[in-house]
Scaffold this active site. Structure first.
Site, PDB file in Angstrom:
ATOM      1  N   LYS A  21      41.446 -36.648-118.449  1.00  0.00           N
ATOM      2  CA  LYS A  21      41.605 -37.876-117.641  1.00  0.00           C
ATOM      3  C   LYS A  21      40.715 -37.781-116.413  1.00  0.00           C
ATOM      4  CE  LYS A  21      44.096 -35.902-114.110  1.00  0.00           C
ATOM      5  NZ  LYS A  21      43.571 -35.658-112.774  1.00  0.00           N
ATOM      6  N   PRO A 105      36.878 -27.896-118.196  1.00  0.00           N
ATOM      7  CA  PRO A 105      36.939 -26.816-117.209  1.00  0.00           C
ATOM      8  C   PRO A 105      38.385 -26.558-116.761  1.00  0.00           C
ATOM      9  CG  PRO A 105      35.999 -28.823-116.254  1.00  0.00           C
ATOM     10  CD  PRO A 105      36.166 -29.083-117.715  1.00  0.00           C
ATOM     11  N   GLY A 109      40.375 -30.733-112.314  1.00  0.00           N
ATOM     12  CA  GLY A 109      40.820 -32.072-111.903  1.00  0.00           C
ATOM     13  C   GLY A 109      40.803 -33.066-113.048  1.00  0.00           C
ATOM     14  N   GLY A 111      42.885 -32.732-115.747  1.00  0.00           N
ATOM     15  CA  GLY A 111      44.191 -32.705-116.424  1.00  0.00           C
ATOM     16  C   GLY A 111      44.198 -31.868-117.686  1.00  0.00           C
ATOM     17  N   ASP A 147      51.082 -34.308-113.937  1.00  0.00           N
ATOM     18  CA  ASP A 147      49.994 -34.984-114.662  1.00  0.00           C
ATOM     19  C   ASP A 147      50.224 -35.067-116.165  1.00  0.00           C
ATOM     20  OD1 ASP A 147      48.434 -35.589-112.514  1.00  0.00           O
ATOM     21  OD2 ASP A 147      46.901 -34.069-112.881  1.00  0.00           O
TER      22      ASP A 147
HETATM   23  O1  C5P Z   1      53.277 -31.028-110.814  1.00  0.00           O
HETATM   24  P1  C5P Z   1      52.193 -30.028-110.779  1.00  0.00           P
HETATM   25  O2  C5P Z   1      52.536 -28.741-111.495  1.00  0.00           O
HETATM   26  O3  C5P Z   1      50.885 -30.570-111.203  1.00  0.00           O
HETATM   27  O4  C5P Z   1      52.026 -29.646-109.251  1.00  0.00           O
HETATM   28  C1  C5P Z   1      51.368 -28.478-108.825  1.00  0.00           C
HETATM   29  C2  C5P Z   1      51.550 -28.341-107.322  1.00  0.00           C
HETATM   30  O5  C5P Z   1      50.779 -29.352-106.648  1.00  0.00           O
HETATM   31  C3  C5P Z   1      52.973 -28.537-106.825  1.00  0.00           C
HETATM   32  O6  C5P Z   1      53.704 -27.351-106.853  1.00  0.00           O
HETATM   33  C4  C5P Z   1      52.757 -29.043-105.412  1.00  0.00           C
HETATM   34  O7  C5P Z   1      52.465 -27.958-104.560  1.00  0.00           O
HETATM   35  C5  C5P Z   1      51.489 -29.859-105.535  1.00  0.00           C
HETATM   36  N1  C5P Z   1      51.752 -31.300-105.727  1.00  0.00           N
HETATM   37  C6  C5P Z   1      52.148 -32.057-104.648  1.00  0.00           C
HETATM   38  N2  C5P Z   1      52.369 -33.397-104.813  1.00  0.00           N
HETATM   39  C7  C5P Z   1      52.184 -33.992-106.015  1.00  0.00           C
HETATM   40  C8  C5P Z   1      51.770 -33.239-107.124  1.00  0.00           C
HETATM   41  C9  C5P Z   1      51.563 -31.884-106.951  1.00  0.00           C
HETATM   42  O8  C5P Z   1      52.305 -31.548-103.542  1.00  0.00           O
HETATM   43  N3  C5P Z   1      52.379 -35.304-106.131  1.00  0.00           N
END
Ligand code: C5P
Length: 343
Positions: A21, A105, A109, A111, A147
């Site tokens: 994405k 990669p 970024g 996903g 994501d």
């Molecule tokens: O949900 P995901 O595993 O992708 O999130 C990884 C980290 O990115 C979270 O632990 C948090 O620190 C940060 N994050 C955030 N706000 C979001 C999504 C992710 O602070 N909306």
């Protein structure tokens, strides 16, 4: 997606395309009590993909294989986490072997890890010829990462909440996309923490995160509204609304409606100062005539959307000539996403 009534695996592998994405605009709001940030973004699936190969055989447990360095092969892997939960919910015994063939990669970024997990989930369902209720799949996906749920929709998707609350949007037209990958790994939690630091200063200037989020959402809807309010042709498709003399194609015009609203990716403000080479790549894509160029997610991939494949190829050539790896790909609609999922 896969209708059937047996719980037996065929022991033949199921191969699923795990599409990437990009984020067309990403607005970061306030940090919430749960530590996540409220955000709004427009996700768009693109044709570049990994492959996830899954076999379910007799036995128990999960095994993960991937030749690419940096991909965890234990229970911290998103594929492992979602499959473990899915097997428990399906209450079906079986040993799940997952092989990830990486093209995308790591920490780019795009996903990749999230898409791999959803691909693994769908492949397990296909192997077992059983499906979880859709609500359970969205629940599992959101539990594993912000994501993931977008990959249960595909095409053009609005992401709200922490990004996990997703809504299918009217599709942007198929558009050529140049993806520049620079081999820089950006940590998303670190990028959010860096963003928080910049916001401490903004608080003094009286700019509140909720105001920014509202402005972002109204920009998206006014952009899409321009597209939706265009007259439709006899086949029910939107016509371009721009006189042919202007020389603009349908894809170009509709995308311009959206990007003219000024939507941007907030992560650029913290990632570009740390990696100025990424800002330079964005500049090259703009100079090459990109309709829109941006960092995707927290990076490090930078993409440009182009009116024609030829323009995209020319831009990719310029980047390669300057030593930056560039791939020419295209956006993938929801229909295309689901049609091409199974290899
Ligand atoms: O949900 P995901 O595993 O992708 O999130 C990884 C980290 O990115 C979270 O632990 C948090 O620190 C940060 N994050 C955030 N706000 C979001 C999504 C992710 O602070 N909306």
């Amino acid at each position: 997606m896969f209708g059937a009534d047996s719980v037996q695996s065929t022991c033949m592998p199921t191969t699923v395309r795990s599409f990437a994405k990009i984020n067309i605009g990403l607005c970061i709001g306030a940090r919430r009590p749960d530590g996540f940030h409220e955000l709004r973004t427009l996700y768009q699936t693109i044709a570049l993909h990994d492959r996830v190969v899954v076999t379910v055989s007799k036995g128990a447990g999960i095994e993960l294989h991937c030749k690419t360095p940096g991909v965890p092969l234990d229970e911290s892997n998103t594929c492992w986490r979602i499959v473990e939960r899915a097997m428990a919910l399906l209450a079906t015994p079986g040993r799940v072997r997952i092989e990830i063939e990486k093209q995308l990669p790591v920490q780019g970024g795009l996903g990749g890890a999230s898409s791999n997990a959803v691909a693994a989930l769908l492949a397990v369902e296909h192997e077992l010829k059983r499906e979880l209720p859709l609500a359970d799949k969205f629940g599992l996906a959101a539990e594993v990462g912000s994501d993931l749920p977008l990959f249960l929709i595909g095409g053009t998707v609005l992401g709200v909440g922490r990004g996990e609350e997703v809504y299918p949007l009217p599709e942007l037209p198929a558009t050529a996309c140049v993806l520049a990958t620079l081999g820089i790994a950006v940590s998303t939690p670190q990028a959010f923490a860096d963003w928080d630091r910049t916001q401490e200063q903004d608080k003094l200037t009286g700019c509140f995160p909720s105001d920014r989020i509202n402005v972002f959402c109204s920009a998206i809807f006014s952009g899409l509204n321009g597209f939706l309010s265009r007259p439709r042709n006899a086949a029910g498709r939107h016509s371009s609304g721009v006189p042919a003399a202007e020389g603009r194609g349908r894809a170009e015009t509709q995308l311009l409606d959206l990007v003219r609203t000024g939507i941007a990716n907030d992560f650029e403000q913290v990632v570009f100062p740390q990696h100025p080479e990424l800002a330079k790549v964005k500049g090259i894509l703009q100079d090459e005539g990109a309709l829109y160029a941006s960092l995707s997610g927290s990076g490090s991939a930078v993409y440009g959307l182009f009116a024609t494949r030829q323009a995209a190829q020319k831009a990719a050539g310029s980047l390669e000539a300057q030593g930056t790896r560039a791939h020419v790909t295209t956006t993938v609609s929801r229909k295309g996403y689901w049609e091409q999922l199974l290899v």
